[in-house]
Design a protein around this motif. Structure first.
Motif, mmCIF file in Angstrom:
data_model
loop_
_atom_site.group_PDB
_atom_site.id
_atom_site.type_symbol
_atom_site.label_atom_id
_atom_site.label_comp_id
_atom_site.label_asym_id
_atom_site.label_seq_id
_atom_site.Cartn_x
_atom_site.Cartn_y
_atom_site.Cartn_z
ATOM 1 N N LEU A 3 51.701 31.023 52.036
ATOM 2 C CA LEU A 3 50.313 30.790 52.411
ATOM 3 C C LEU A 3 49.587 30.045 51.291
ATOM 4 O O LEU A 3 48.908 29.043 51.543
ATOM 5 N N ALA A 4 49.746 30.517 50.072
ATOM 6 C CA ALA A 4 49.106 29.869 48.918
ATOM 7 C C ALA A 4 49.595 28.432 48.770
ATOM 8 O O ALA A 4 48.803 27.524 48.484
ATOM 9 N N GLU A 5 50.882 28.228 48.987
ATOM 10 C CA GLU A 5 51.442 26.880 48.883
ATOM 11 C C GLU A 5 50.830 25.943 49.922
ATOM 12 O O GLU A 5 50.512 24.792 49.621
ATOM 13 N N GLN A 12 46.512 32.807 41.783
ATOM 14 C CA GLN A 12 45.130 32.351 41.939
ATOM 15 C C GLN A 12 44.556 32.850 43.269
ATOM 16 O O GLN A 12 43.406 33.275 43.339
ATOM 17 N N LEU A 13 45.380 32.815 44.319
ATOM 18 C CA LEU A 13 44.934 33.314 45.622
ATOM 19 C C LEU A 13 44.607 34.799 45.537
ATOM 20 O O LEU A 13 43.572 35.249 46.044
ATOM 21 N N ASP A 14 45.454 35.571 44.866
ATOM 22 C CA ASP A 14 45.187 37.003 44.705
ATOM 23 C C ASP A 14 43.904 37.243 43.908
ATOM 24 O O ASP A 14 43.133 38.148 44.222
ATOM 25 N N ARG A 15 43.676 36.421 42.870
ATOM 26 C CA ARG A 15 42.436 36.571 42.083
ATOM 27 C C ARG A 15 41.211 36.292 42.944
ATOM 28 O O ARG A 15 40.203 37.007 42.866
ATOM 29 N N LEU A 16 41.286 35.264 43.808
ATOM 30 C CA LEU A 16 40.173 34.960 44.709
ATOM 31 C C LEU A 16 39.907 36.124 45.657
ATOM 32 O O LEU A 16 38.753 36.522 45.863
ATOM 33 N N PHE A 17 40.960 36.660 46.240
ATOM 34 C CA PHE A 17 40.796 37.776 47.171
ATOM 35 C C PHE A 17 40.237 38.998 46.459
ATOM 36 O O PHE A 17 39.345 39.672 46.983
ATOM 37 N N THR A 18 40.747 39.283 45.282
ATOM 38 C CA THR A 18 40.278 40.453 44.550
ATOM 39 C C THR A 18 38.804 40.294 44.185
ATOM 40 O O THR A 18 38.018 41.242 44.329
ATOM 41 N N ALA A 19 38.429 39.096 43.761
ATOM 42 C CA ALA A 19 37.038 38.860 43.364
ATOM 43 C C ALA A 19 36.080 38.931 44.548
ATOM 44 O O ALA A 19 34.976 39.472 44.430
ATOM 45 N N HIS A 20 36.475 38.377 45.688
ATOM 46 C CA HIS A 20 35.555 38.285 46.822
ATOM 47 C C HIS A 20 35.730 39.379 47.867
ATOM 48 O O HIS A 20 34.792 39.681 48.603
ATOM 49 N N MET A 21 36.939 39.921 47.989
ATOM 50 C CA MET A 21 37.207 40.897 49.046
ATOM 51 C C MET A 21 37.527 42.289 48.491
ATOM 52 O O MET A 21 37.611 43.241 49.254
ATOM 53 N N GLY A 22 37.763 42.379 47.191
ATOM 54 C CA GLY A 22 38.054 43.670 46.584
ATOM 55 C C GLY A 22 39.468 44.162 46.836
ATOM 56 O O GLY A 22 39.762 45.339 46.645
#
Length: 148
Positions: free
Chosen positions: A63-65, A73-83
């Motif tokens: 998915l990230a690819e 980076q995708l996990d960091r985005l999700f963690t930051a915005h979705m928890g």
């Protein structure tokens, strides 16, 4: 549809077209524009791709690819915005869809598991129990007894 797009996409399309019961008045469709947190372009694309690839066997790395960023980076985005991590969010989306299908259709658990990309009914039942504290069969039985 199956001949042109494949069996999995045909089932997903069929599930999207079939409505076994009307949604209640308070039901709100999830939308990526407005109402939610300020999502980045990559995050919005990831969520849209997750939603459209619910039944596919994509991994979070694939998915990230497709989006053009790294998995971390995708996990960091999700963690930051979705928890939560991207994988946890995708699992949550799958479980919400499965819950809706269990409560609003009479399709087999195997068909619903295939629809949400879990492969078999036992995987669905295990995750369903973990997320909702009850099995899909028990939920259906409770709804059936409440209706009668």
């Amino acid at each position: 549809l199956s001949r042109h797009c494949g069996r999995v996409r045909a089932f997903k399309g069929l599930a999207d077209m079939l409505v076994d019961a009307p949604r209640h008045q308070g039901h709100q469709l999830q939308s990526m524009d407005g109402g939610g947190p300020d999502l980045t372009r990559h995050l919005a694309r990831a969520v849209a791709l997750m939603r459209s690839s619910l039944a596919d066997g994509l991994t979070v790395a694939e998915l990230a690819e497709r989006i053009g960023i790294g998995r971390r980076q995708l996990d960091r985005l999700f963690t930051a915005h979705m928890g939560m991590s991207a994988h946890d969010h995708w699992t949550k989306m799958r479980m919400e869809h499965a819950h809706w299908r269990v409560t609003h259709s009479h399709h087999s658990l195997a068909a619903i598991a295939d629809e949400v990309g879990l492969g078999n009914a036992s995987s669905l039942a295990r995750l369903f129990r973990k997320h909702y504290g009850t099995s899909p069969g028990a939920l259906r039985a409770g709804l059936a007894s409440a209706a009668s």
